[in-house]
Design a protein around this motif. Sequence first.
Motif, PDB file in Angstrom:
ATOM      1  N   GLU A 144      -5.113   4.731   9.193  1.00 26.93           N
ATOM      2  CA  GLU A 144      -4.721   5.332  10.470  1.00 26.93           C
ATOM      3  C   GLU A 144      -3.303   5.892  10.383  1.00 26.93           C
ATOM      4  N   LEU A 145      -2.386   5.166   9.755  1.00 27.43           N
ATOM      5  CA  LEU A 145      -1.018   5.663   9.586  1.00 27.43           C
ATOM      6  C   LEU A 145      -0.980   6.900   8.697  1.00 27.43           C
ATOM      7  N   VAL A 146      -1.767   6.884   7.632  1.00 29.65           N
ATOM      8  CA  VAL A 146      -1.864   8.057   6.751  1.00 29.65           C
ATOM      9  C   VAL A 146      -2.352   9.259   7.543  1.00 29.65           C
ATOM     10  N   ARG A 147      -3.382   9.040   8.383  1.00 34.89           N
ATOM     11  CA  ARG A 147      -3.933  10.129   9.197  1.00 34.89           C
ATOM     12  C   ARG A 147      -2.903  10.636  10.216  1.00 34.89           C
ATOM     13  N   GLN A 148      -2.265   9.716  10.925  1.00 35.53           N
ATOM     14  CA  GLN A 148      -1.295  10.103  11.948  1.00 35.53           C
ATOM     15  C   GLN A 148      -0.115  10.869  11.355  1.00 35.53           C
ATOM     16  N   MET A 185       0.830  -1.203   0.000  1.00 35.30           N
ATOM     17  CA  MET A 185       0.000   0.000   0.000  1.00 35.30           C
ATOM     18  C   MET A 185       0.867   1.256   0.000  1.00 35.30           C
ATOM     19  N   ALA A 186       1.955   1.223   0.755  1.00 38.76           N
ATOM     20  CA  ALA A 186       2.870   2.372   0.771  1.00 38.76           C
ATOM     21  C   ALA A 186       3.458   2.592  -0.616  1.00 38.76           C
ATOM     22  N   PHE A 187       3.813   1.507  -1.278  1.00 36.97           N
ATOM     23  CA  PHE A 187       4.425   1.609  -2.602  1.00 36.97           C
ATOM     24  C   PHE A 187       3.444   2.172  -3.619  1.00 36.97           C
ATOM     25  N   VAL A 188       2.241   1.598  -3.707  1.00 32.37           N
ATOM     26  CA  VAL A 188       1.305   2.045  -4.734  1.00 32.37           C
ATOM     27  C   VAL A 188       0.753   3.440  -4.463  1.00 32.37           C
ATOM     28  N   SER A 189       0.732   3.846  -3.195  1.00 30.94           N
ATOM     29  CA  SER A 189       0.225   5.178  -2.874  1.00 30.94           C
ATOM     30  C   SER A 189       1.325   6.236  -2.822  1.00 30.94           C
ATOM     31  N   SER A 190       2.578   5.789  -2.900  1.00 34.33           N
ATOM     32  CA  SER A 190       3.743   6.686  -2.776  1.00 34.33           C
ATOM     33  C   SER A 190       3.703   7.459  -1.462  1.00 34.33           C
ATOM     34  N   LYS A 191       3.210   6.792  -0.411  1.00 41.03           N
ATOM     35  CA  LYS A 191       3.165   7.391   0.924  1.00 41.03           C
ATOM     36  C   LYS A 191       4.021   6.531   1.842  1.00 41.03           C
ATOM     37  N   ASN A 192       5.043   7.122   2.407  1.00 41.40           N
ATOM     38  CA  ASN A 192       5.997   6.390   3.231  1.00 41.40           C
ATOM     39  C   ASN A 192       5.444   6.206   4.655  1.00 41.40           C
TER      40      ASN A 192
END
Length: 111
Positions: A104-108, A61-68
């Motif tokens: 939750e990680l994206v939000r935090q 999910m981190a890879f496809v969203s480019s969100k670390n």
Amino acid sequence: MINWKTAATTLVVAASCIGQTVQAVEARGMRSCGTWTKERAVQGVDHFVSEAWLLGYLSGMAFVSSKNILKGTDNDSLYLWMDNYCKANPLKDEADGANDLYFELVRQKRM
């Protein structure tokens, strides 16, 4: 030069997408949160499979969203979050928990 046949086909395909509804897709083969909790309690071999799946899912999910999302987060914290989620939601499955953990990680991390 414009290829009118290609342009018309593209227009028809694009127009057919307008008004399409999004539907949830049911996944099969996922283990329940009740199983996650049971496996983690006995610390058998199967809990490693669930933990590895969770890390792979979040990494994907981190890879496809480019969100670390995993930067600065240790694995034990991720497992603890899932432990708490699954204790509160034993009838949900691991994918539900993993998806909620991702958001939750994206939000935090304000991503």
